[in-house]
Scaffold this motif. Structure first.
Motif, PDB file in Angstrom:
ATOM      1  N   ASP A  41     -22.156 -69.471 -40.666  1.00 21.05           N
ATOM      2  CA  ASP A  41     -22.126 -70.540 -41.663  1.00 21.05           C
ATOM      3  C   ASP A  41     -22.917 -70.073 -42.874  1.00 21.05           C
ATOM      4  OD1 ASP A  41     -24.892 -70.950 -41.057  1.00 21.05           O
ATOM      5  OD2 ASP A  41     -24.355 -72.348 -39.460  1.00 21.05           O
ATOM      6  N   ASP A  42     -23.242 -71.001 -43.765  1.00 17.74           N
ATOM      7  CA  ASP A  42     -23.930 -70.626 -45.004  1.00 17.74           C
ATOM      8  C   ASP A  42     -25.356 -70.145 -44.775  1.00 17.74           C
ATOM      9  OD1 ASP A  42     -21.692 -71.278 -46.432  1.00 17.74           O
ATOM     10  OD2 ASP A  42     -22.386 -73.293 -46.983  1.00 17.74           O
ATOM     11  N   TYR A  43     -25.889 -70.391 -43.577  1.00 19.19           N
ATOM     12  CA  TYR A  43     -27.293 -70.073 -43.328  1.00 19.19           C
ATOM     13  C   TYR A  43     -27.501 -69.024 -42.236  1.00 19.19           C
ATOM     14  CZ  TYR A  43     -27.611 -74.508 -45.803  1.00 19.19           C
ATOM     15  OH  TYR A  43     -27.464 -75.511 -46.721  1.00 19.19           O
ATOM     16  N   ASN A  44     -26.438 -68.692 -41.508  1.00 20.80           N
ATOM     17  CA  ASN A  44     -26.580 -67.810 -40.356  1.00 20.80           C
ATOM     18  C   ASN A  44     -25.449 -66.795 -40.272  1.00 20.80           C
ATOM     19  OD1 ASN A  44     -28.830 -69.283 -38.613  1.00 20.80           O
ATOM     20  ND2 ASN A  44     -27.434 -70.864 -39.372  1.00 20.80           N
ATOM     21  N   VAL A  45     -25.786 -65.619 -39.741  1.00 15.68           N
ATOM     22  CA  VAL A  45     -24.783 -64.610 -39.409  1.00 15.68           C
ATOM     23  C   VAL A  45     -25.048 -64.127 -37.991  1.00 15.68           C
ATOM     24  CG1 VAL A  45     -24.402 -63.830 -41.777  1.00 15.68           C
ATOM     25  CG2 VAL A  45     -26.180 -62.738 -40.378  1.00 15.68           C
ATOM     26  N   SER A  46     -24.045 -63.462 -37.431  1.00 12.99           N
ATOM     27  CA  SER A  46     -24.140 -62.923 -36.082  1.00 12.99           C
ATOM     28  C   SER A  46     -24.120 -61.403 -36.148  1.00 12.99           C
ATOM     29  CB  SER A  46     -22.963 -63.435 -35.243  1.00 12.99           C
ATOM     30  OG  SER A  46     -23.005 -62.931 -33.937  1.00 12.99           O
ATOM     31  N   LEU A  47     -24.951 -60.757 -35.334  1.00 11.19           N
ATOM     32  CA  LEU A  47     -24.940 -59.296 -35.270  1.00 11.19           C
ATOM     33  C   LEU A  47     -23.683 -58.855 -34.528  1.00 11.19           C
ATOM     34  CD1 LEU A  47     -26.250 -56.585 -35.790  1.00 11.19           C
ATOM     35  CD2 LEU A  47     -27.648 -56.921 -33.742  1.00 11.19           C
ATOM     36  N   TYR A  48     -22.815 -58.134 -35.233  1.00 15.70           N
ATOM     37  CA  TYR A  48     -21.474 -57.817 -34.730  1.00 15.70           C
ATOM     38  C   TYR A  48     -21.386 -56.393 -34.177  1.00 15.70           C
ATOM     39  CZ  TYR A  48     -16.331 -57.491 -34.834  1.00 15.70           C
ATOM     40  OH  TYR A  48     -15.004 -57.326 -34.506  1.00 15.70           O
ATOM     41  N   ALA A  49     -22.064 -55.456 -34.831  1.00 20.97           N
ATOM     42  CA  ALA A  49     -21.989 -54.057 -34.395  1.00 20.97           C
ATOM     43  C   ALA A  49     -23.182 -53.285 -34.940  1.00 20.97           C
ATOM     44  CB  ALA A  49     -20.681 -53.417 -34.861  1.00 20.97           C
ATOM     45  N   TYR A  50     -23.422 -52.130 -34.322  1.00 24.41           N
ATOM     46  CA  TYR A  50     -24.548 -51.276 -34.709  1.00 24.41           C
ATOM     47  C   TYR A  50     -24.123 -49.832 -34.509  1.00 24.41           C
ATOM     48  CZ  TYR A  50     -29.179 -49.031 -34.187  1.00 24.41           C
ATOM     49  OH  TYR A  50     -30.275 -48.211 -34.299  1.00 24.41           O
ATOM     50  N   SER A  51     -24.295 -49.015 -35.546  1.00 26.92           N
ATOM     51  CA  SER A  51     -23.917 -47.601 -35.444  1.00 26.92           C
ATOM     52  C   SER A  51     -25.032 -46.757 -36.031  1.00 26.92           C
ATOM     53  CB  SER A  51     -22.605 -47.336 -36.192  1.00 26.92           C
ATOM     54  OG  SER A  51     -22.722 -47.719 -37.543  1.00 26.92           O
ATOM     55  N   SER A  52     -25.779 -46.120 -35.147  1.00 31.32           N
ATOM     56  CA  SER A  52     -26.906 -45.309 -35.596  1.00 31.32           C
ATOM     57  C   SER A  52     -27.217 -44.263 -34.543  1.00 31.32           C
ATOM     58  CB  SER A  52     -28.137 -46.190 -35.835  1.00 31.32           C
ATOM     59  OG  SER A  52     -29.279 -45.399 -36.100  1.00 31.32           O
ATOM     60  N   GLU A  53     -27.837 -43.173 -34.972  1.00 25.94           N
ATOM     61  CA  GLU A  53     -28.282 -42.168 -34.016  1.00 25.94           C
ATOM     62  C   GLU A  53     -29.517 -42.639 -33.261  1.00 25.94           C
ATOM     63  OE1 GLU A  53     -28.852 -38.519 -36.057  1.00 25.94           O
ATOM     64  OE2 GLU A  53     -26.715 -38.235 -36.528  1.00 25.94           O
ATOM     65  N   ASN A  54     -30.190 -43.653 -33.795  1.00 24.74           N
ATOM     66  CA  ASN A  54     -31.355 -44.223 -33.117  1.00 24.74           C
ATOM     67  C   ASN A  54     -30.870 -45.109 -31.976  1.00 24.74           C
ATOM     68  OD1 ASN A  54     -33.725 -45.412 -32.296  1.00 24.74           O
ATOM     69  ND2 ASN A  54     -34.417 -45.941 -34.364  1.00 24.74           N
ATOM     70  N   PHE A  63     -29.911 -61.239 -43.231  1.00 27.53           N
ATOM     71  CA  PHE A  63     -28.976 -60.454 -44.037  1.00 27.53           C
ATOM     72  C   PHE A  63     -28.547 -61.312 -45.216  1.00 27.53           C
ATOM     73  CE2 PHE A  63     -24.406 -59.989 -45.029  1.00 27.53           C
ATOM     74  CZ  PHE A  63     -24.457 -58.754 -45.655  1.00 27.53           C
ATOM     75  N   SER A  64     -28.771 -60.811 -46.410  1.00 31.66           N
ATOM     76  CA  SER A  64     -28.363 -61.497 -47.634  1.00 31.66           C
ATOM     77  C   SER A  64     -28.853 -62.951 -47.655  1.00 31.66           C
ATOM     78  CB  SER A  64     -26.830 -61.450 -47.767  1.00 31.66           C
ATOM     79  OG  SER A  64     -26.415 -61.883 -49.044  1.00 31.66           O
ATOM     80  N   GLY A  65     -30.105 -63.149 -47.229  1.00 33.04           N
ATOM     81  CA  GLY A  65     -30.697 -64.481 -47.270  1.00 33.04           C
ATOM     82  C   GLY A  65     -30.309 -65.394 -46.126  1.00 33.04           C
ATOM     83  N   ARG A  66     -29.526 -64.885 -45.170  1.00 33.39           N
ATOM     84  CA  ARG A  66     -29.104 -65.705 -44.028  1.00 33.39           C
ATOM     85  C   ARG A  66     -29.733 -65.182 -42.737  1.00 33.39           C
ATOM     86  NH1 ARG A  66     -22.678 -66.492 -44.286  1.00 33.39           N
ATOM     87  NH2 ARG A  66     -22.661 -64.342 -45.051  1.00 33.39           N
ATOM     88  N   ASN A  67     -30.073 -66.107 -41.853  1.00 29.31           N
ATOM     89  CA  ASN A  67     -30.707 -65.734 -40.593  1.00 29.31           C
ATOM     90  C   ASN A  67     -29.739 -64.989 -39.684  1.00 29.31           C
ATOM     91  OD1 ASN A  67     -33.122 -67.093 -41.245  1.00 29.31           O
ATOM     92  ND2 ASN A  67     -32.267 -69.037 -40.532  1.00 29.31           N
ATOM     93  N   ILE A  68     -30.253 -63.975 -39.014  1.00 27.60           N
ATOM     94  CA  ILE A  68     -29.477 -63.313 -37.963  1.00 27.60           C
ATOM     95  C   ILE A  68     -29.838 -64.033 -36.670  1.00 27.60           C
ATOM     96  CG2 ILE A  68     -29.039 -61.139 -36.755  1.00 27.60           C
ATOM     97  CD1 ILE A  68     -29.944 -59.738 -39.368  1.00 27.60           C
TER      98      ILE A  68
END
Length: 350
Positions: A41-54, A63-68
């Motif tokens: 929604d306007d205030y929240n996002v969901s962590l969808y994917a992660y791609s890192s060597e860590n 993210f961009s002012g919205r809560n994860i």
């Protein structure tokens, strides 16, 4: 000809339905470095994917002012790169770990500590995470849903906070290494299949639902607060025994003498008293370190009011100068009779 037109019309209708359905369920995704987020929604996002060597997944706060605030359903299912999850940077924004979010993450290992901000765990959220060693579910989660930690064969110790009320079907089934499970008195339902093919010792409270469950299902269990056996009152000497009257010896008149000389006395020095202090982990000052202390720390971290008598710094058991969710976890392990490397429950001079 008319039949062909009807067939064509039906075909177009099906295509339109598929297109509308696809549009309705389309998810807006945003890529930010190693992370991908999905709209909520306007205030929240969901962590969808992660791609890192860590291999350590560090969950950001926003993210961009919205809560994860969520982990997307199936986000990391079958991921074999992630070895750990760090929620410390999320600043208690996380609320939901959705269905099968970490299902079959076979390299996810070590201690999994879920922050007190989490309210909901999804079906089979951590199923098949075979290298997890211990689990701490902090205050906030009310239900451990079906198959949530099913087949976590390396899991040895589990601590559930006193917000957990129910444990679903196969929630901890086939956890073949499971040694101990701390069950708070808040639990009012445990599925008969919750611990299928697992044989832990259950740490329970006297006369609680978990206590009766352990007895009925034949689990080994330890009562954390056994009832105190009544003790016999001290026997007093009988007062009704006959006594002979006491005859006082006659006294002679006292002849006045010189006033006695009183020798000077030295000032009396009081014996030193024990230095003031506290028992490490005793937040509420009742001289006992128990689940109440770990709960108070969690409520404090969640910005829930706690009694003025509490001294939070007495809960800084790891001595890092700040009270964190790790301190509450260590106290929880201490109460579950799990060895910790800090002197919890021992007297600390101030």
């Amino acid at each position: 000809m008319k039949s062909l037109i009807k067939v064509f019309a039906v075909f177009l209708s099906i295509i339109l339905i598929v297109l509308c359905t696809t549009t309705a369920f389309a998810v807006s995704l945003y890529v930010d470095g190693d992370y991908t987020y999905a709209d909520i929604d306007d205030y929240n996002v969901s962590l969808y994917a992660y791609s890192s060597e860590n291999s350590l997944l560090t969950v950001p706060a926003e993210f961009s002012g919205r809560n994860i605030s969520e982990i997307y359903p199936y986000a990391f299912e079958y991921n074999t790169d992630i070895t750990g999850i760090d929620f410390s940077q999320n600043n208690n924004r996380m609320r939901i770990i959705n269905t099968k979010a970490f299902n079959e993450c076979t390299e996810l290992s070590g201690d999994l500590i879920l922050p007190s901000s989490i309210r909901t765990l999804g079906f089979a959220a951590f199923q098949g995470c075979v290298k997890l060693a211990s689990l701490t579910v902090n205050y906030g989660v009310a239900e451990i849903p079906a198959q949530c930690f099913n087949r976590c064969s390396g899991l040895k110790n589990i601590i559930l906070a006193p917000s957990v009320e129910s444990i679903g079907n196969l929630a901890f089934a086939k956890c073949s290494s499971l040694e101990s499970v701390y069950l708070p008195s808040s639990v009012t339902y445990i599925s008969t299949s919750a611990f299928n093919d697992s044989a832990p010792t259950l740490y329970v409270y006297y006369d609680s639902y978990s206590h009766h469950f352990a007895e009925e299902k034949g689990f080994r269990y330890v009562v954390l607060n056994p009832p105190v056996d009544p003790t016999e009152p001290p026997t007093e000497a009988p007062t009704d025994a006959p006594t002979e009257p006491v005859t006082e010896a006659p006294t002679e008149p006292v002849t006045p003498t010189e006033e006695p000389t009183i020798a000077p006395t030295e000032a009396v020095t009081e014996a030193p008293t024990e230095a003031s202090g506290y028992y490490l982990g005793d937040v509420n000052g009742d001289n006992t370190v128990d689940v109440i202390d770990s709960t108070l720390i969690q409520r404090y971290l969640a910005s829930v009011a706690y009694p003025d008598t509490c001294v939070m710094m007495h809960g800084d058991v790891d001595g890092d100068g700040v009270v964190t969710i790790l301190d509450a976890t260590y106290i929880g392990r201490y109460n579950a009779r799990i060895e910790v490397r800090y002197p919890i429950g021992e007297w600390q001079a101030e």
